[in-house]
Enzyme design. Structure first.
Site, PDB file in Angstrom:
ATOM      1  N   LEU A  37      10.272  10.328   3.977  1.00 34.77           N
ATOM      2  CA  LEU A  37       9.311  10.736   4.811  1.00 34.77           C
ATOM      3  C   LEU A  37       8.705  11.739   4.949  1.00 34.77           C
ATOM      4  O   LEU A  37       9.076  12.874   4.283  1.00 34.77           O
ATOM      5  CB  LEU A  37      10.390  10.763   6.321  1.00 34.77           C
ATOM      6  CG  LEU A  37      11.335   9.579   6.663  1.00 34.77           C
ATOM      7  CD1 LEU A  37      11.874   9.964   8.076  1.00 34.77           C
ATOM      8  CD2 LEU A  37      10.362   8.394   6.776  1.00 34.77           C
ATOM      9  N   HIS A  41       4.682   9.608   8.429  1.00 35.84           N
ATOM     10  CA  HIS A  41       5.545   9.021   9.161  1.00 35.84           C
ATOM     11  C   HIS A  41       6.270   9.540  10.695  1.00 35.84           C
ATOM     12  O   HIS A  41       6.176   9.129  11.719  1.00 35.84           O
ATOM     13  CB  HIS A  41       6.943   8.858   8.267  1.00 35.84           C
ATOM     14  CG  HIS A  41       6.740   8.121   7.048  1.00 35.84           C
ATOM     15  ND1 HIS A  41       6.912   8.620   5.907  1.00 35.84           N
ATOM     16  CD2 HIS A  41       6.739   6.826   6.754  1.00 35.84           C
ATOM     17  CE1 HIS A  41       6.839   7.979   4.747  1.00 35.84           C
ATOM     18  NE2 HIS A  41       6.680   6.719   5.439  1.00 35.84           N
ATOM     19  N   LYS A 153      -3.431   4.408   7.436  1.00 38.63           N
ATOM     20  CA  LYS A 153      -3.199   4.529   6.272  1.00 38.63           C
ATOM     21  C   LYS A 153      -3.104   3.267   5.469  1.00 38.63           C
ATOM     22  O   LYS A 153      -3.962   3.067   4.458  1.00 38.63           O
ATOM     23  CB  LYS A 153      -2.092   5.311   5.747  1.00 38.63           C
ATOM     24  CG  LYS A 153      -1.637   5.262   4.539  1.00 38.63           C
ATOM     25  CD  LYS A 153      -2.379   6.357   3.606  1.00 38.63           C
ATOM     26  CE  LYS A 153      -1.829   6.527   2.217  1.00 38.63           C
ATOM     27  NZ  LYS A 153      -0.796   5.681   1.743  1.00 38.63           N
ATOM     28  N   GLN A 157      -2.419  -3.898   6.439  1.00 34.03           N
ATOM     29  CA  GLN A 157      -1.054  -4.045   6.844  1.00 34.03           C
ATOM     30  C   GLN A 157      -1.108  -4.056   8.354  1.00 34.03           C
ATOM     31  O   GLN A 157      -0.414  -5.027   9.034  1.00 34.03           O
ATOM     32  CB  GLN A 157      -0.134  -3.008   6.118  1.00 34.03           C
ATOM     33  CG  GLN A 157       0.974  -2.966   6.908  1.00 34.03           C
ATOM     34  CD  GLN A 157       1.984  -2.166   6.241  1.00 34.03           C
ATOM     35  OE1 GLN A 157       2.748  -2.371   5.359  1.00 34.03           O
ATOM     36  NE2 GLN A 157       2.480  -0.847   6.760  1.00 34.03           N
ATOM     37  N   SER A 189       1.460  10.184   1.371  1.00 35.40           N
ATOM     38  CA  SER A 189       2.263   9.107   0.560  1.00 35.40           C
ATOM     39  C   SER A 189       3.326   9.489   0.471  1.00 35.40           C
ATOM     40  O   SER A 189       3.537  10.407  -0.459  1.00 35.40           O
ATOM     41  CB  SER A 189       1.267   8.299  -0.159  1.00 35.40           C
ATOM     42  OG  SER A 189       1.866   7.378  -0.837  1.00 35.40           O
ATOM     43  N   SER A 190       4.621   8.604   0.281  1.00 38.70           N
ATOM     44  CA  SER A 190       5.732   8.728  -0.486  1.00 38.70           C
ATOM     45  C   SER A 190       5.637   8.586  -1.750  1.00 38.70           C
ATOM     46  O   SER A 190       6.369   9.297  -2.561  1.00 38.70           O
ATOM     47  CB  SER A 190       6.828   7.690  -0.016  1.00 38.70           C
ATOM     48  OG  SER A 190       6.834   7.657   1.382  1.00 38.70           O
TER      49      SER A 190
HETATM   50  P1  AMP Z   1       5.811   3.400   4.553  1.00 33.08           P
HETATM   51  O1  AMP Z   1       7.281   3.874   4.426  1.00 33.08           O
HETATM   52  O2  AMP Z   1       4.976   3.608   3.391  1.00 33.08           O
HETATM   53  O3  AMP Z   1       6.215   1.813   4.678  1.00 33.08           O
HETATM   54  O4  AMP Z   1       5.079   3.624   5.641  1.00 33.08           O
HETATM   55  C1  AMP Z   1       5.899   3.465   6.975  1.00 33.08           C
HETATM   56  C2  AMP Z   1       4.664   3.625   7.934  1.00 33.08           C
HETATM   57  O5  AMP Z   1       4.118   5.130   7.952  1.00 33.08           O
HETATM   58  C3  AMP Z   1       3.320   2.536   7.804  1.00 33.08           C
HETATM   59  O6  AMP Z   1       3.090   2.139   9.161  1.00 33.08           O
HETATM   60  C4  AMP Z   1       2.398   3.571   7.207  1.00 33.08           C
HETATM   61  O7  AMP Z   1       1.072   3.106   7.511  1.00 33.08           O
HETATM   62  C5  AMP Z   1       2.790   4.849   7.957  1.00 33.08           C
HETATM   63  N1  AMP Z   1       2.438   6.199   7.125  1.00 33.08           N
HETATM   64  C6  AMP Z   1       2.235   6.340   5.538  1.00 33.08           C
HETATM   65  N2  AMP Z   1       1.556   7.212   5.214  1.00 33.08           N
HETATM   66  C7  AMP Z   1       0.924   7.481   6.288  1.00 33.08           C
HETATM   67  C8  AMP Z   1      -0.158   8.625   6.715  1.00 33.08           C
HETATM   68  N3  AMP Z   1      -0.437   9.574   5.643  1.00 33.08           N
HETATM   69  N4  AMP Z   1      -0.483   8.816   7.953  1.00 33.08           N
HETATM   70  C9  AMP Z   1      -0.015   7.868   8.711  1.00 33.08           C
HETATM   71  N5  AMP Z   1       0.628   7.015   8.520  1.00 33.08           N
HETATM   72  C10 AMP Z   1       1.171   6.870   7.325  1.00 33.08           C
END
Ligand code: AMP
Length: 284
Positions: A37, A41, A153, A157, A189-190
């Site tokens: 996270l 997130h 982001k 999706q 981003s992770s």
């Molecule tokens: P993930 O863990 O990558 O599947 O992301 C989980 C949620 O967090 C998804 O809805 C992503 O679009 C959102 N998310 C990831 N990175 C960002 C970011 N930089 N800003 C806003 N939301 C994000």
């Protein structure tokens, strides 16, 4: 004093916890994640907390949305740190299922949302959106919240999830929240942890090219081709940035435009070294 965080592994236990809250007349906001996270997130957790009485999240690195040559095994999984962050932000339930419970032996069902999943990410990552839609539907069944929060982001999706929710009459309100960036513009981003310092510098060209597009368009340029060429030139100049696509689409669709005469989203996917990054901006 923050309420405590319940970590729940079982599907039935998770459903029961959410239904109990709702029986008490309270609303639940849900933030699905793959963990590792960051503030992106956590901004979704904050949005859920602002609009709902109680907040639930999930952490599940979903194998079916990764391609065979992607980073499923090396994807970061700092669970204890994630739990601390969720606790600090007031999240009260986190669903952390085992893969074996999410995908029981012999499972065969998958969701195909149709046209919105076909181009762009759909081409670059065959099967990805089917994996995403299927796991999101399953997560909605396990965490039957009133609202679910997604980040812009992952632009395409968000369209896939909204399409599925509308098509299947899902009783959940899908909310989409802004992209959170580092001070230098890099979208959080992770996967950013994979970048070497040099790659991270080159990766800034993604958000820089989106800012350039904004400038060119606010300066009066209407031809998508011209905007795209200028962006590609900036990305090429950064060196070591392998562009997969620059999509200039009518906002809230995946349909490419030739003339920019209304709101558009410009979405980029590129590899910097072996790390695949995506970013986008809405203009207009
Ligand atoms: P993930 O863990 O990558 O599947 O992301 C989980 C949620 O967090 C998804 O809805 C992503 O679009 C959102 N998310 C990831 N990175 C960002 C970011 N930089 N800003 C806003 N939301 C994000």
């Amino acid at each position: 004093m923050p309420r405590s965080l319940q970590v729940i592994n079982g599907v039935e236990a998770m459903r029961t916890a959410i239904r109990e809250v709702q029986r008490g007349g309270e609303t639940v906001g849900f933030v699905p994640t793959m963990g590792a996270l960051h503030e992106g997130h956590l901004s979704l957790i904050d949005a859920a907390a602002a609009e709902c009485d109680r907040v639930a999240a999930s952490i599940f690195v979903n194998p079916t949305q990764f391609g065979p040559n992607e980073d499923f095994t090396k994807y970061p999984r700092p669970l204890e740190r994630d739990l601390d962050l969720l606790r600090e932000r007031g999240c009260e339930f986190v669903f952390v299922p085992e893969a074996a419970e999410m995908y029981p032996a012999g499972y065969g069902t998958s969701i195909d949302v149709g046209a919105v999943a076909v181009p762009w990410e759909g081409v670059a990552r065959p099967g990805h959106f089917s994996g995403v839609a299927t796991v999101v539907l399953k997560l909605f069944e396990c965490v039957p919240a009133d609202r679910a929060y997604f980040g812009r982001k992952d632009y395409q999706q968000t369209l896939v999830v909204k399409r599925m929710a509308a098509d299947l009459n899902l009783p959940v309100d899908v909310r989409v929240c802004a992209i959170i960036r580092d001070a230098d513009g890099l979208a959080l981003s992770s996967r950013n942890v994979y970048l070497s310092p040099d790659e991270r510098r080159r990766a800034l060209s993604l958000s820089q090219s989106l800012r350039l597009a904004e400038e060119i368009i606010s300066g009066g340029e209407r031809k998508a081709l011209v905007v795209r060429e200028r962006m590609l030139a900036l990305l090429a100049a950064a060196g070591g940035v392998n562009v997969e696509y620059v999509a200039i689409v009518r906002d809230q669709t995946v349909d490419e435009v030739a003339t920019i005469d209304g709101p558009v989203t410009i979405a980029i996917a590129a590899k910097v070294g072996t790390t695949r990054l995506i970013d986008n901006v809405r203009i207009g």
